[in-house]
Motif scaffolding. Structure first.
Motif, PDB file in Angstrom:
ATOM      1  N   ARG A  23       0.844  -1.180   0.000  1.00  0.00           N
ATOM      2  CA  ARG A  23       0.000   0.000   0.000  1.00  0.00           C
ATOM      3  C   ARG A  23       0.885   1.236   0.000  1.00  0.00           C
ATOM      4  O   ARG A  23       2.050   1.174   0.397  1.00  0.00           O
ATOM      5  N   VAL A  27      -3.963   8.733   0.838  1.00  0.00           N
ATOM      6  CA  VAL A  27      -5.291   8.947   0.282  1.00  0.00           C
ATOM      7  C   VAL A  27      -5.392  10.402  -0.162  1.00  0.00           C
ATOM      8  O   VAL A  27      -4.613  11.253   0.287  1.00  0.00           O
ATOM      9  N   CYS A  35      -6.654  10.405   9.115  1.00  0.00           N
ATOM     10  CA  CYS A  35      -5.415   9.892   8.517  1.00  0.00           C
ATOM     11  C   CYS A  35      -4.293   9.820   9.556  1.00  0.00           C
ATOM     12  O   CYS A  35      -3.565   8.818   9.634  1.00  0.00           O
ATOM     13  N   TYR A  79      -1.765   7.409   8.139  1.00  0.00           N
ATOM     14  CA  TYR A  79      -1.886   7.622   6.696  1.00  0.00           C
ATOM     15  C   TYR A  79      -1.511   9.065   6.371  1.00  0.00           C
ATOM     16  O   TYR A  79      -1.563   9.946   7.239  1.00  0.00           O
ATOM     17  N   LEU A 100      -2.520   5.945  -5.067  1.00  0.00           N
ATOM     18  CA  LEU A 100      -3.456   6.224  -3.990  1.00  0.00           C
ATOM     19  C   LEU A 100      -4.164   4.950  -3.528  1.00  0.00           C
ATOM     20  O   LEU A 100      -4.561   4.117  -4.343  1.00  0.00           O
ATOM     21  N   ASP A 101      -4.329   4.830  -2.226  1.00  0.00           N
ATOM     22  CA  ASP A 101      -5.090   3.709  -1.680  1.00  0.00           C
ATOM     23  C   ASP A 101      -6.585   3.971  -1.725  1.00  0.00           C
ATOM     24  O   ASP A 101      -7.384   3.025  -1.670  1.00  0.00           O
ATOM     25  N   GLY A 102      -6.994   5.229  -1.801  1.00  0.00           N
ATOM     26  CA  GLY A 102      -8.404   5.567  -1.836  1.00  0.00           C
ATOM     27  C   GLY A 102      -8.588   7.068  -1.898  1.00  0.00           C
ATOM     28  O   GLY A 102      -7.621   7.831  -1.800  1.00  0.00           O
ATOM     29  N   VAL A 103      -9.845   7.509  -2.050  1.00  0.00           N
ATOM     30  CA  VAL A 103     -10.125   8.943  -2.164  1.00  0.00           C
ATOM     31  C   VAL A 103     -11.368   9.302  -1.360  1.00  0.00           C
ATOM     32  O   VAL A 103     -12.288   8.498  -1.198  1.00  0.00           O
ATOM     33  N   TYR A 144     -13.645   4.594  -2.173  1.00  0.00           N
ATOM     34  CA  TYR A 144     -13.911   6.013  -2.003  1.00  0.00           C
ATOM     35  C   TYR A 144     -15.002   6.208  -0.958  1.00  0.00           C
ATOM     36  O   TYR A 144     -15.886   5.360  -0.793  1.00  0.00           O
ATOM     37  N   LEU A 177     -13.467   5.348   4.886  1.00  0.00           N
ATOM     38  CA  LEU A 177     -12.608   5.039   3.747  1.00  0.00           C
ATOM     39  C   LEU A 177     -11.500   4.075   4.152  1.00  0.00           C
ATOM     40  O   LEU A 177     -11.227   3.087   3.445  1.00  0.00           O
ATOM     41  N   LEU A 178     -10.860   4.327   5.276  1.00  0.00           N
ATOM     42  CA  LEU A 178      -9.764   3.467   5.709  1.00  0.00           C
ATOM     43  C   LEU A 178     -10.261   2.060   6.043  1.00  0.00           C
ATOM     44  O   LEU A 178      -9.546   1.075   5.836  1.00  0.00           O
ATOM     45  N   ILE A 182     -10.511   0.388   2.691  1.00  0.00           N
ATOM     46  CA  ILE A 182      -9.185   0.067   2.143  1.00  0.00           C
ATOM     47  C   ILE A 182      -8.692  -1.262   2.712  1.00  0.00           C
ATOM     48  O   ILE A 182      -8.126  -2.098   2.000  1.00  0.00           O
TER      49      ILE A 182
END
Length: 336
Positions: A59, A63, A86, A91, A118-121, A144, A305-306, A309
């Protein structure tokens, strides 16, 4: 000497894999073990090396928050909330400004994901409702979280019952004796604009007040649009005695327009807004508004989001409470 993960594992009496699971908030770790490892991490002041985490976990631990919103007050609060989430989960956060109606927005986001791994948005309005972007994120299997999406039942993220909140605000104005209540709408691309207009109409209906389209003015969610819309409303043959603006920035612009005409707030015209961003407390008179916990909404969107992920089946749409903040910008309707 730099503390290593091996030092934490030895001090806690567990494997390095267990330490990694605790640091990444993964399941399948006993509560007592998790607490022991966390205590050792804090005691030794251990901080994972970003490059090592990336290589070990496949990872990036990065993000992005995607945004195109004219209200800097709103964005600052959301950003701080996402950053809170984060930092709590080790993160990093990237801010990605976009133009929501640009023809290449999907290509730009795809390039950002590819180049930054990116791991996510986190998606903010109005980007949160871009159908082409949502389809592409699903195709790429990029998690996301959405803030205040139109279709909350199909997403993860965070939302608030905006329609009911506005209806309660209109009821407050009615209780003060107001009958000519105007509304400054937000940008039509934002889901919030539709919900807040619906809440305005619902509040009027509950009070037995006929909806008058002449009392609805277009705005864009920024200060100057609230100023201009208020001047149009005040030029009506029968101007309103109260104005509900769809956000605090436009409400601040409305107060300025009223005062420039030599009128008083709330003596001649009451004004209220939505969000309870810092500007609501910094202007004079202090603004009556609907408080949605914007920073907390950003944090919760980051948390959900996390979760997604780590586990694509995890994450939920969280509904947060709102509250009316009654301040000095609203008062009894003037006798006319």
């Amino acid at each position: 000497m730099r503390i290593r993960i091996e030092d934490v594992a030895a001090a806690a009496g567990v494997s390095m894999k267990t330490v990694s699971r605790v640091l990444n908030h993964e399941p399948n770790v006993a509560d007592a073990t998790r607490q022991r490892v966390e205590a050792i991490v804090e005691k030794l002041r251990y901080r994972p090396h970003p490059s090592a985490r990336t290589l070990a976990g496949r990872r990036s631990y990065l993000v992005a928050m995607l945004y195109d919103n004219p209200s800097s007050n709103y964005l600052m609060e959301v950003e701080l909330g996402v950053l809170d989430a984060c930092q709590a989960h080790l993160y990093n956060l990237m801010l990605a400004p976009l133009v929501y109606d640009a023809r290449d927005i999907v290509a730009k986001v795809e390039a950002l994901i590819d180049q930054s791994r990116l791991d996510g948005v986190v998606l903010t309005p109005p980007i949160t409702d871009d159908p082409a972007l949502l389809r592409r994120l699903d195709e790429l299997d990029v998690p996301y979280a959405s803030i205040s999406p139109m279709e909350a039942h199909r997403r993860i993220g965070v939302t608030v019952d905006e329609q009911n909140a506005v209806s309660e605000m209109i009821a407050h104005l009615v209780q003060l004796g107001h009958r000519r209540i105007a509304h400054i709408k937000g940008h039509p691309a934002h889901g919030a604009s539709g919900w807040r207009l619906a809440g305005y109409r619902e509040g009027l209906k509950r009070a037995g007040i006929r909806f008058d389209p002449a009392l609805v003015a277009d705005g864009e969610f920024y200060y100057d649009s609230g100023f201009a819309a208020t001047n149009r409303l005040l030029d009506l043959e029968r101007p309103p005695t109260a104005i509900f603006a769809a956000n605090d920035d436009m409400a601040a612009g409305a107060i300025c327009a009223i005062c420039e005409r030599g009128l008083s707030v709330p003596g001649d015209v009451s004004v209220c807004g939505f969000d309870d961003t810092p500007i609501a407390r910094h202007i004079y008179p202090a603004l009556t508004t609907v408080r949605q916990p914007t920073r907390e909404m950003g944090r919760l969107a980051g948390v959900e989001l996390l979760k997604a992920i780590r586990d694509r089946a995890a994450g939920a749409m969280v509904v947060v409470p709102y509250a009316l903040q009654l301040r000095r910008s609203t008062g009894p309707a003037p006798a006319r």
